[in-house]
Design an enzyme around this catalytic site. Structure first.
Site: not given
Ligand code: S3P
Length: 451
Positions: A362, A181, A331
């Site tokens: 979690r 993200q 996840d």
């Molecule tokens: C995601 C990245 C992950 C994941 C989330 C979706 C994405 O989060 O847990 O459900 O679409 O880039 P993080 O970037 O916080 O690890």
């Protein structure tokens, strides 16, 4: 997540093996990105297989509020409608008139913050109780370095107001947490920034942004750097509209997959599941534990590797899960904890501090629920040790708190399939954020809701 309705408890049971073929909904990460990148392209992007979950609707609504036109084709029924997006072009996002409601969705929030950061507009992001507790400093820090101004609730949490800078300042940023993200937020900000913007990640995280941005015609390069993998995006990009097919979400497939593994005699096929190597850690770890999961009919969908997964109930053995696999299955740990609860011996999982800042903590939420269901666990600051039942049904007989977390709710629904007494999830509403048809899909495989 909508909190207008009353909590909806959920109990799932199985009297015999699970069997059949099922298709899980579209990948959540790819669905968000398809809408966002379509909104930045000039012309019509067509998306098939979009996940129609609440999180993706939050992204769609926010993009509409910033000028994109997004419509669902057809009558509103069915599960695989076609979506059309008419974008405003990179640099063309408009000032939203009201606050952007991100619901439960961290991905919507963090990626859209990146988009807004290099546009000359101000946006306020709000969310539900779960999202409002999640840290946004990890995104705010690089976006401030690019010139954005950000005012947020204490601890850099929502509500958060971001004013973009145009032109923004290009950046070379080394990630301090393994987060797709944050990586994506900076790359998206870089699209409307002069020059080149680089993100360096020490551990590879999901690479959908890189793959899809290339497909949309952005200049994206990936190289080895001393600190890790360096991804560079060329600024002032012009994105070309695309036709996108969204593969099935491996993060959703994880639940019927683990269910089929732990319910004796089961044999289930899950079709069209995305098996991108930055996402398939669960399959690799389950294979080490002795799971019979066959990948058949490998193919490519929307620039992503996809396969059908044939799952046969298996005798699982606990292992020490290599911590370096964590980013590729971040996840899926709640589902893995459930598989571990039915395994022989103990499963040790470390290097999971990030799990504490997901839709819920979690590690703590799963530890509490597993303990209530008679599973012995040891909580670690950055992980969990699960002592398996040696293949016997666990006790169950508890009501478990899902804490506004879809993956916790689905994990315990699956655990209840192999429990001597029923397991009830206090509130299953969050499941709609990522997997609206979960209960129906599980019922199609032979699970049932006791009356
Ligand atoms: C995601 C990245 C992950 C994941 C989330 C979706 C994405 O989060 O847990 O459900 O679409 O880039 P993080 O970037 O916080 O690890």
């Amino acid at each position: 997540m909508t909190t207008q309705t009353l909590p909806q408890p959920l109990t799932l049971r199985a009297d015999g093996p699970l069997a059949g073929t099922a298709t899980v909904p579209g990948d959540k990460s790819i669905s968000h990105r398809a809408l966002m990148f379509g909104a930045l392209a000039v012309g019509e992007t067509v998306v098939d297989g979009l996940l129609e979950g609440e999180d993706v609707h939050a992204t769609a609504n926010a993009l509409r509020a910033m000028g994109a036109e997004i419509v669902r084709e057809g009558d509103g029924g069915g599960t695989s409608a076609r979506w059309r997006v008419w974008g405003v072009g990179v640099g063309g996002l408009l000032q939203p008139a009201t606050a952007l409601d991100m619901g439960n969705s961290g991905t919507s929030t963090r990626l859209l913050m990146g988009l807004v950061a290099s546009h000359p507009i101000t946006a306020t992001f709000i969310g539900d109780a779960s999202l409002s507790g999640r840290p946004m400093a990890r995104v705010a820090e690089p976006l401030r370095l690019m010139g954005a101004s950000i005012a947020a609730a204490p601890g850099t949490r929502l509500p958060l107001t971001l004013t973009g800078r145009c032109p923004a300042v290009p950046l070379r940023y080394v990630l301090s947490v393994a987060s797709a993200q944050v990586k994506s937020a900076v790359l998206l900000a870089g699209l409307n920034t002069p020059g080149r913007t680089t993100v360096v990640e020490r551990e590879a995280t999901r690479d959908h942004s890189e793959r899809m941005l290339r497909g949309f015609g952005a200049e994206v390069t990936v190289e080895d750097a001393p600190e890790g993998r360096a991804i560079t995006v060329g600024g002032e990009a012009e994105l070309r509209p695309q036709a996108i097919a969204v593969p099935g979400d491996i993060s959703s497939a994880a639940f019927p997959l683990v269910a089929a593994l732990i319910v004796p005699g089961s044999r289930v096929t899950l079709t069209g599941v995305g098996v991108n190597p930055t996402r398939d850690g669960l399959l690799r770890v389950l294979a080490m534990m002795g799971a019979a999961v066959e990948r058949v009919n490998p193919r490519e969908v929307g620039g992503e590797p996809v396969a059908d997964l044939v799952v046969t109930a298996s005798d699982l053995t606990g292992i020490d899960v290599p911590p370096e696999v964590a980013p590729s299955m971040i996840d899926e740990f709640p589902a893995l904890f459930v598989a571990a609860a039915l395994s022989h011996g103990r499963t040790v999982m470390r290097g999971l501090a990030e799990l504490r800042v997901k839709e819920s903590d979690r590690i703590a939420t799963m530890a509490a629920g597993l303990t209530a269901c008679g599973v012995r666990v040891e909580e670690l600051p950055d992980g969990l040790i699960v002592h398996g039942s040696d293949g016997e049904a666990i006790a169950g007989g508890a009501t478990v708190a899902a804490r506004l977390d879809h993956r916790i709710a689905m994990s315990f629904a699956v655990l209840g399939l192999r429990a001597r007494a029923a397991v009830t999830i206090d509130d299953a509403r969050p499941i709609a954020t990522s997997f609206p048809g979960f209960v129906a899909l599980m019922e199609g495989l032979g699970a049932y809701r006791p009356v």
